[in-house]
Motif scaffolding. Structure first.
Motif, PDB file in Angstrom:
ATOM      1  N   VAL A 188     -13.644  -7.169  28.532  1.00 45.63           N
ATOM      2  CA  VAL A 188     -13.440  -6.725  27.153  1.00 45.63           C
ATOM      3  C   VAL A 188     -12.162  -7.412  26.684  1.00 45.63           C
ATOM      4  O   VAL A 188     -11.104  -7.245  27.304  1.00 45.63           O
ATOM      5  CB  VAL A 188     -13.318  -5.191  27.053  1.00 45.63           C
ATOM      6  CG1 VAL A 188     -13.075  -4.761  25.614  1.00 45.63           C
ATOM      7  CG2 VAL A 188     -14.568  -4.516  27.610  1.00 45.63           C
ATOM      8  N   VAL A 189     -12.285  -8.219  25.616  1.00 48.98           N
ATOM      9  CA  VAL A 189     -11.156  -9.026  25.151  1.00 48.98           C
ATOM     10  C   VAL A 189     -10.804  -8.648  23.712  1.00 48.98           C
ATOM     11  O   VAL A 189     -11.647  -8.133  22.978  1.00 48.98           O
ATOM     12  CB  VAL A 189     -11.461 -10.538  25.256  1.00 48.98           C
ATOM     13  CG1 VAL A 189     -11.708 -10.942  26.711  1.00 48.98           C
ATOM     14  CG2 VAL A 189     -12.625 -10.943  24.384  1.00 48.98           C
ATOM     15  N   PRO A 190      -9.559  -8.925  23.310  1.00 48.03           N
ATOM     16  CA  PRO A 190      -9.184  -8.645  21.917  1.00 48.03           C
ATOM     17  C   PRO A 190     -10.034  -9.460  20.945  1.00 48.03           C
ATOM     18  O   PRO A 190     -10.498 -10.554  21.266  1.00 48.03           O
ATOM     19  CB  PRO A 190      -7.715  -9.079  21.844  1.00 48.03           C
ATOM     20  CG  PRO A 190      -7.245  -9.092  23.260  1.00 48.03           C
ATOM     21  CD  PRO A 190      -8.442  -9.432  24.097  1.00 48.03           C
ATOM     22  N   LEU A 191     -10.196  -8.923  19.756  1.00 45.15           N
ATOM     23  CA  LEU A 191     -10.901  -9.635  18.698  1.00 45.15           C
ATOM     24  C   LEU A 191     -10.094 -10.882  18.359  1.00 45.15           C
ATOM     25  O   LEU A 191      -8.881 -10.826  18.217  1.00 45.15           O
ATOM     26  CB  LEU A 191     -11.040  -8.731  17.476  1.00 45.15           C
ATOM     27  CG  LEU A 191     -11.927  -9.211  16.347  1.00 45.15           C
ATOM     28  CD1 LEU A 191     -13.356  -9.465  16.830  1.00 45.15           C
ATOM     29  CD2 LEU A 191     -11.940  -8.188  15.223  1.00 45.15           C
ATOM     30  N   THR A 192     -10.770 -12.004  18.258  1.00 46.45           N
ATOM     31  CA  THR A 192     -10.119 -13.283  18.000  1.00 46.45           C
ATOM     32  C   THR A 192     -10.831 -13.986  16.857  1.00 46.45           C
ATOM     33  O   THR A 192     -11.888 -13.542  16.418  1.00 46.45           O
ATOM     34  CB  THR A 192     -10.127 -14.147  19.283  1.00 46.45           C
ATOM     35  OG1 THR A 192      -9.369 -15.332  19.047  1.00 46.45           O
ATOM     36  CG2 THR A 192     -11.525 -14.518  19.701  1.00 46.45           C
ATOM     37  N   GLU A 193     -10.251 -15.069  16.404  1.00 39.82           N
ATOM     38  CA  GLU A 193     -10.908 -15.870  15.371  1.00 39.82           C
ATOM     39  C   GLU A 193     -12.171 -16.497  15.954  1.00 39.82           C
ATOM     40  O   GLU A 193     -12.159 -16.987  17.082  1.00 39.82           O
ATOM     41  CB  GLU A 193      -9.975 -16.969  14.856  1.00 39.82           C
ATOM     42  CG  GLU A 193      -8.846 -16.441  13.998  1.00 39.82           C
ATOM     43  CD  GLU A 193      -9.346 -15.732  12.746  1.00 39.82           C
ATOM     44  OE1 GLU A 193     -10.260 -16.238  12.073  1.00 39.82           O
ATOM     45  OE2 GLU A 193      -8.802 -14.646  12.448  1.00 39.82           O
ATOM     46  N   LEU A 194     -13.221 -16.477  15.160  1.00 44.32           N
ATOM     47  CA  LEU A 194     -14.506 -17.010  15.606  1.00 44.32           C
ATOM     48  C   LEU A 194     -14.875 -18.224  14.778  1.00 44.32           C
ATOM     49  O   LEU A 194     -14.537 -18.312  13.596  1.00 44.32           O
ATOM     50  CB  LEU A 194     -15.595 -15.944  15.463  1.00 44.32           C
ATOM     51  CG  LEU A 194     -15.364 -14.645  16.227  1.00 44.32           C
ATOM     52  CD1 LEU A 194     -16.423 -13.631  15.851  1.00 44.32           C
ATOM     53  CD2 LEU A 194     -15.350 -14.894  17.716  1.00 44.32           C
ATOM     54  N   LYS A 195     -15.566 -19.159  15.393  1.00 42.63           N
ATOM     55  CA  LYS A 195     -16.120 -20.316  14.688  1.00 42.63           C
ATOM     56  C   LYS A 195     -17.481 -19.916  14.159  1.00 42.63           C
ATOM     57  O   LYS A 195     -18.328 -19.425  14.909  1.00 42.63           O
ATOM     58  CB  LYS A 195     -16.266 -21.520  15.634  1.00 42.63           C
ATOM     59  CG  LYS A 195     -14.971 -21.990  16.225  1.00 42.63           C
ATOM     60  CD  LYS A 195     -14.156 -22.693  15.182  1.00 42.63           C
ATOM     61  CE  LYS A 195     -12.902 -23.255  15.808  1.00 42.63           C
ATOM     62  NZ  LYS A 195     -11.968 -23.735  14.825  1.00 42.63           N
ATOM     63  N   ARG A 209     -13.065 -18.928  28.638  1.00 41.20           N
ATOM     64  CA  ARG A 209     -12.931 -19.579  29.945  1.00 41.20           C
ATOM     65  C   ARG A 209     -13.711 -20.901  30.014  1.00 41.20           C
ATOM     66  O   ARG A 209     -14.460 -21.158  30.954  1.00 41.20           O
ATOM     67  CB  ARG A 209     -13.338 -18.630  31.056  1.00 41.20           C
ATOM     68  CG  ARG A 209     -12.536 -17.342  31.043  1.00 41.20           C
ATOM     69  CD  ARG A 209     -12.836 -16.472  32.233  1.00 41.20           C
ATOM     70  NE  ARG A 209     -12.245 -15.179  32.091  1.00 41.20           N
ATOM     71  CZ  ARG A 209     -10.989 -14.858  32.433  1.00 41.20           C
ATOM     72  NH1 ARG A 209     -10.195 -15.776  32.901  1.00 41.20           N
ATOM     73  NH2 ARG A 209     -10.548 -13.626  32.284  1.00 41.20           N
ATOM     74  N   GLY A 210     -13.550 -21.700  28.948  1.00 42.76           N
ATOM     75  CA  GLY A 210     -14.163 -23.022  28.918  1.00 42.76           C
ATOM     76  C   GLY A 210     -15.603 -23.063  28.438  1.00 42.76           C
ATOM     77  O   GLY A 210     -16.221 -24.120  28.442  1.00 42.76           O
TER      78      GLY A 210
END
Length: 139
Positions: free
Chosen positions: A23-30, A46-47
């Protein structure tokens, strides 16, 4: 059994952690051109580029609220463990330890009743197939 608690609007849900990677923080998405509205975009994890579905858009017709507790749940695809996808969910910050038998169909949660769901309960078959890169077949 361990479950991740999250919300879609005012409703609480619990998902078993077996297929959850992180579970990761909300980030900018393409943005993904031509994708259905529920596909919020893609991000590098992770690549690897991982498509992300906004559960609030899918269920409620509005984007998830941008809060610290709104997270991306990185999961393994139900038909192919090598394929990852992300789910944007609100208040995805708590774990619950519950006996699966407690869900009938609801169990007590940290903020009222919660319903147990699996990924297949949340996403349409066609969307799951598209994420996997497979053609949609009639069942």
């Amino acid at each position: 059994m361990l479950f991740l608690y999250f919300r879609i609007g005012d409703e609480g849900f619990a998902m078993a952690i077996e297929r959850i990677v992180e579970v990761v923080p909300l980030t900018e998405l393409k943005k993904v051109r031509g994708a259905p509205d529920a596909v919020a975009g893609s991000f590098e994890y992770r690549g690897r580029f991982v498509p992300v579905i906004d559960l609030c858009t899918l269920e409620l017709g509005r984007s998830a609220r941008r809060r610290l507790s709104t997270r991306i749940i990185v999961m393994r695809h139900p038909q192919d463990d090598t394929v990852l996808l992300g789910l944007i969910a609100e208040k995805a910050t708590e774990m619950l330890r519950l006996d699966p038998a407690e869900f009938a169909p609801f169990a007590p949660g940290p903020h009222g009743l919660v319903q147990r769901v699996e990924l297949e309960d949340l996403l349409p078959v066609a969307l799951l197939a598209a994420i996997r890169g497979q053609p949609v077949t009639s069942q």
